[in-house]
Scaffold this motif. Structure first.
Motif, short mmCIF file in Angstrom:
data_model
loop_
_atom_site.label_atom_id
_atom_site.label_comp_id
_atom_site.label_asym_id
_atom_site.label_seq_id
_atom_site.Cartn_x
_atom_site.Cartn_y
_atom_site.Cartn_z
N ASP A 255 31.21 43.92 74.61
CA ASP A 255 32.08 42.76 74.79
C ASP A 255 32.55 42.64 76.23
O ASP A 255 32.58 41.53 76.80
CB ASP A 255 33.28 42.88 73.84
N VAL A 256 32.91 43.77 76.85
CA VAL A 256 33.35 43.77 78.25
C VAL A 256 32.22 43.33 79.17
O VAL A 256 32.41 42.53 80.10
CB VAL A 256 33.87 45.17 78.65
N ILE A 257 31.01 43.86 78.93
CA ILE A 257 29.85 43.51 79.76
C ILE A 257 29.57 42.02 79.69
O ILE A 257 29.28 41.37 80.71
CB ILE A 257 28.60 44.32 79.33
N ILE A 258 29.63 41.45 78.48
CA ILE A 258 29.38 40.02 78.31
C ILE A 258 30.43 39.19 79.05
O ILE A 258 30.10 38.22 79.74
CB ILE A 258 29.37 39.64 76.81
N LYS A 259 31.70 39.58 78.93
CA LYS A 259 32.78 38.82 79.57
C LYS A 259 32.75 38.91 81.09
O LYS A 259 33.18 37.98 81.78
CB LYS A 259 34.13 39.30 79.05
N VAL A 260 32.22 40.03 81.62
CA VAL A 260 32.19 40.22 83.07
C VAL A 260 30.94 39.60 83.69
O VAL A 260 31.01 38.93 84.73
CB VAL A 260 32.28 41.72 83.42
N PHE A 261 29.77 39.84 83.06
CA PHE A 261 28.50 39.43 83.67
C PHE A 261 27.88 38.18 83.04
O PHE A 261 26.89 37.66 83.56
CB PHE A 261 27.49 40.59 83.59
N ALA A 262 28.41 37.72 81.92
CA ALA A 262 27.84 36.53 81.28
C ALA A 262 28.95 35.62 80.79
O ALA A 262 29.09 35.32 79.60
CB ALA A 262 26.93 36.94 80.13
N THR A 263 29.75 35.17 81.73
CA THR A 263 30.90 34.32 81.39
C THR A 263 30.49 32.97 80.83
O THR A 263 31.30 32.28 80.20
CB THR A 263 31.77 34.11 82.65
N TRP A 264 29.22 32.59 81.06
CA TRP A 264 28.73 31.31 80.59
C TRP A 264 28.46 31.28 79.09
O TRP A 264 28.29 30.23 78.49
CB TRP A 264 27.47 30.90 81.35
N ILE A 265 28.42 32.47 78.48
CA ILE A 265 28.16 32.54 77.04
C ILE A 265 29.46 32.22 76.29
O ILE A 265 30.50 32.87 76.51
CB ILE A 265 27.65 33.94 76.64
N THR A 266 29.38 31.26 75.40
CA THR A 266 30.59 30.81 74.70
C THR A 266 30.70 31.33 73.26
O THR A 266 31.79 31.32 72.70
CB THR A 266 30.62 29.27 74.67
N ILE A 267 29.61 31.77 72.69
CA ILE A 267 29.67 32.23 71.30
C ILE A 267 30.34 33.61 71.25
O ILE A 267 30.32 34.36 72.23
CB ILE A 267 28.27 32.31 70.67
N SER B 167 31.16 37.45 70.88
CA SER B 167 30.29 38.58 71.25
C SER B 167 29.67 39.25 70.04
O SER B 167 28.55 39.76 70.12
CB SER B 167 31.09 39.59 72.08
N TRP B 168 30.37 39.27 68.90
CA TRP B 168 29.80 39.95 67.73
C TRP B 168 28.61 39.19 67.17
O TRP B 168 27.64 39.79 66.69
CB TRP B 168 30.87 40.15 66.65
N ILE B 169 28.65 37.83 67.27
CA ILE B 169 27.50 37.03 66.84
C ILE B 169 26.34 37.26 67.80
O ILE B 169 25.17 37.40 67.38
CB ILE B 169 27.87 35.54 66.78
N LEU B 170 26.65 37.30 69.09
CA LEU B 170 25.61 37.54 70.10
C LEU B 170 24.97 38.91 69.89
O LEU B 170 23.75 39.07 70.03
CB LEU B 170 26.23 37.45 71.50
N LEU B 171 25.80 39.89 69.54
CA LEU B 171 25.28 41.25 69.31
C LEU B 171 24.30 41.27 68.13
O LEU B 171 23.26 41.92 68.20
CB LEU B 171 26.45 42.21 69.05
N ILE B 172 24.63 40.54 67.07
CA ILE B 172 23.74 40.47 65.91
C ILE B 172 22.42 39.79 66.29
O ILE B 172 21.34 40.27 65.95
CB ILE B 172 24.43 39.72 64.75
N ILE B 173 22.53 38.65 67.00
CA ILE B 173 21.33 37.92 67.41
C ILE B 173 20.46 38.78 68.32
O ILE B 173 19.23 38.84 68.15
CB ILE B 173 21.72 36.60 68.13
N LEU B 174 21.10 39.44 69.28
CA LEU B 174 20.37 40.29 70.21
C LEU B 174 19.70 41.45 69.48
O LEU B 174 18.56 41.82 69.78
CB LEU B 174 21.32 40.82 71.29
#
Length: 239
Positions: A69-81, A83-90
């Motif tokens: 979650d921290v990595i997504i918020k720091v390096f991928a601020t453009w992602i709006t969904i 983080s837990w949904i993104l983690l499942i998709i990834l």
């Protein structure tokens, strides 16, 4: 498995080394290792250290998610969904990609084996399966005996084990010879020691009481050896 059976079985790794082919290569399904990991985790939970295992497992999952979650918020601020949904998709995407790669590797290995398969190798692989089945049968019989059934004990066990050792030696020699002839189709093997086998010794050990368990096992080992000997003669006739 008892000590006298240890090392007798011809493993898949050993067979692939002897044939220089990815024989008996099975498609790896990534879900299966995850299931096995889950089963092991549940077994440990049921043990005396269950609370510790639960704490470590839960802490690892939470820490991994927070780190993601921290990595997504720091390096991928453009992602709006979330983080837990993104983690499942990834996770599903990575899992699907890995499974596809594993399938392509398995398909390539299967095709390679099919292109290099000879009639002699097919017979020898079948003999290896039968040989390993005999060892597994003895192992199961040993487990039944150790469970409190002494009447199923294999008589003259030493002769059975000796017969299996001789059979394994013949199988390995035949597989090595087949590989050399297959990989060097225009080359005639001149090492006569590769064609020396222990069939005479094995035949002398054969018992007459075929109805007994140890007699059945010895005769099964002898039959495998006879098949191997037949293939060895056929290979020699190709010279």
């Amino acid at each position: 498995m008892r000590d006298d059976l240890q090392g007798l079985e011809i493993s898949q790794k050993e067979l692939q080394k002897l044939t220089n082919l990815p024989v008996n290569d099975k498609l790896v399904i990534i879900i299966n290792p995850l299931k096995k990991l889950g089963v092991n985790f549940l077994e440990k939970i049921k043990g005396s250290e269950g609370a510790t295992v639960i704490f470590i497992g839960f802490s690892t999952i939470v820490f991994s998610y927070l780190l993601f979650d921290v990595i997504i918020k720091v390096f991928a601020t453009w992602i709006t969904i979330p983080s837990w949904i993104l983690l499942i998709i990834l996770g599903l995407w990575v899992g699907g990609a890995i499974q596809t790669i594993l399938y392509l590797i398995w398909k390539k290995n299967s095709k390679f084996v099919k292109l290099n398969m000879t009639n002699s190798l097919l017979v020898l692989l079948n003999d290896v399966d039968r040989y390993n089945d005999v060892i597994r049968a003895i192992d199961i019989n040993d487990q039944i005996e150790e469970a409190g059934n002494p009447e199923v004990s294999i008589k003259e066990r030493e002769k059975v084990i000796e017969a299996l050792k001789l059979t394994k030696t013949d199988l390995i020699r035949a597989l090595k010879t087949e590989k050399i002839l297959r990989e060097n189709k225009n080359f005639i093997l001149s090492n006569t020691e590769l064609f020396v086998n222990n069939l005479a010794t094995l035949t002398a050990m054969q018992v007459t009481e075929q109805a007994t368990e140890h007699g059945r096992l010895l005769n099964e080992a002898l039959q495998i050896a006879l098949d191997v000997q037949h293939e060895m003669r056929r290979l020699q006739s190709q010279r």
